[in-house]
Scaffold this motif. Structure first.
Motif, short mmCIF file in Angstrom:
data_model
loop_
_atom_site.label_atom_id
_atom_site.label_comp_id
_atom_site.label_asym_id
_atom_site.label_seq_id
_atom_site.Cartn_x
_atom_site.Cartn_y
_atom_site.Cartn_z
N THR A 61 0.84 -1.20 0.00
CA THR A 61 0.00 0.00 0.00
C THR A 61 0.87 1.25 0.00
O THR A 61 0.63 2.21 -0.76
N CYS A 113 -9.99 -9.91 -3.00
CA CYS A 113 -9.73 -8.63 -3.67
C CYS A 113 -10.39 -7.56 -2.80
O CYS A 113 -11.61 -7.65 -2.55
N LEU A 145 -0.48 -8.94 -12.47
CA LEU A 145 -1.89 -8.53 -12.47
C LEU A 145 -2.72 -9.49 -13.33
O LEU A 145 -3.87 -9.81 -12.99
N SER A 180 4.05 -6.47 -6.71
CA SER A 180 3.85 -7.87 -6.36
C SER A 180 4.81 -8.25 -5.24
O SER A 180 6.02 -8.06 -5.38
N GLU A 233 -7.26 -1.60 -6.53
CA GLU A 233 -7.52 -3.00 -6.17
C GLU A 233 -6.28 -3.65 -5.55
O GLU A 233 -5.16 -3.48 -6.05
N THR A 234 -6.55 -4.40 -4.49
CA THR A 234 -5.49 -5.14 -3.81
C THR A 234 -5.92 -6.60 -3.68
O THR A 234 -6.95 -6.90 -3.06
N SER A 285 1.17 -6.88 -17.64
CA SER A 285 1.64 -7.07 -16.26
C SER A 285 1.28 -8.48 -15.84
O SER A 285 0.13 -8.79 -15.53
N VAL A 304 -0.87 -8.66 -4.62
CA VAL A 304 -0.74 -7.92 -5.87
C VAL A 304 -1.60 -6.67 -5.71
O VAL A 304 -2.83 -6.77 -5.58
N HIS A 305 -0.94 -5.52 -5.69
CA HIS A 305 -1.64 -4.25 -5.42
C HIS A 305 -1.54 -3.37 -6.67
O HIS A 305 -0.45 -3.07 -7.13
N ALA A 306 -2.70 -3.01 -7.21
CA ALA A 306 -2.76 -2.18 -8.42
C ALA A 306 -3.31 -0.81 -8.03
O ALA A 306 -4.53 -0.59 -8.04
N CYS A 360 1.28 -2.87 -11.23
CA CYS A 360 1.07 -3.29 -9.84
C CYS A 360 2.39 -3.51 -9.13
O CYS A 360 3.47 -3.49 -9.73
N GLY A 402 2.49 1.63 -3.32
CA GLY A 402 1.49 2.06 -4.31
C GLY A 402 1.35 3.57 -4.31
O GLY A 402 1.22 4.19 -5.37
#
Ligand code: 2AM
Ligand code: CA
Length: 254
Positions: A14, A134, A186, A101, A122-123, A183, A115-117, A99, A17
């Protein structure tokens, strides 16, 4: 889900991100990696610096394998596997499918994966034996059983087109659709939540696939190499599906 490595990975991803989104808003400096025609940006480096610093302080003994730094050797028992920015080409163009990873292995087994995009809000998270989520809600692979009904995804570098081109054509003729989203981490998360029914790619590295592999398995899917043999993080190739589609997609890859 209550597990230390998962919470650490979620908190660190987070934070990283937010770093990526700050960099996304800046004029972008893009450099070529020396060995491969591979974009690496200030954002990759800043994200990795933060992630490695946080993981080192939370898990001082663990090994950390991170894309830009390589392996920071530590305990043979515990290992973090990190891609600070997967989908760098997308990021460099402001396309939001990128993302972070982060995976955690204990005794050689994948235990936790995130995996955080950040641009998608979205996580995805998975914990061995506990399922996948998710944004905190349980996810599962799709129930699509035939390639003709399937939305699939692949990836390849421009220089690798010859190697993947035939499989790309074969699946494009038979599936409902084939995407190339750029990706791998993702793409695997999207198999886990049922958006894609299958994904394959030939030349990936452990940090591209570690967290996504656990996500797909914990969401009820199957992960192997493209020839159907057992998955290994250093295998290069990966085939991840909802399970039902696995054999048909494997056969279609030729
Ligand atoms: P990366 O963004 O972390 O580099 C897409 O096919 C996948 O391959 C992505 O996960 C991407 O990870 C990886 N990849 C590595 N080198 C690449 C390159 N030169 N061009 C495109 N993707 C590359
Ligand atoms: Ca990367």
């Amino acid at each position: 889900m209550h597990n230390d490595p998962l919470h650490t990975a979620l908190a660190v991803a987070t934070e990283a991100g937010a770093v990526l989104l700050q960099h996304l808003a800046l004029p972008r400096e893009i450099a070529e990696k020396s060995q491969r025609a591979d974009l690496v940006t200030d954002a990759d480096r800043a994200s990795e610096r933060l992630i490695v610093e946080r993981l080192k302080s939370a898990y001082p003994a663990a090994t950390i394998l991170a894309e830009e730094s390589g392996e920071l050797a530590g305990s043979a028992h515990e290992r973090w596997i990190v891609d600070p920015l997967d989908g760098t080409t997308n990021f460099a163009h402001g396309y939001p499918l990128f993302c972070i990873s982060i995976a955690y292995e204990a005794g050689g087994e994948l235990v936790a994966g995130v995996v955080h995009a950040p641009a998608m809000g979205e996580t995805f998270a998975a914990l061995r034996g506990e399922g996948a989520t998710c944004n905190g809600k349980p996810i599962a692979v799709s129930a699509i059983a035939r390639l003709a009904d399937a939305l699939t995804c692949t990836g390849f570098r421009p220089a690798d087109y010859d190697r993947n081109g035939r499989a790309f054509e074969a699946v494009s003729r038979r599936a409902q659709g084939v995407r190339r989203d750029g990706s791998a981490a993702l793409d695997l998360a999207y198999v886990a939540c049922g958006r894609f029914d299958g994904f394959w790619e030939l030349d990936l590295r452990p940090w591209d696939v570690a967290a996504g592999t656990l996500l797909v398995r914990e969401a009820g899917g199957i992960v192997t190499q493209t020839d159907g043999s057992d998955a290994r993080l250093d295998a290069g190739s990966i085939l991840a599906t909802n399970g039902r589609l696995h054999e048909e997609l494997r056969a279609a890859l030729g």
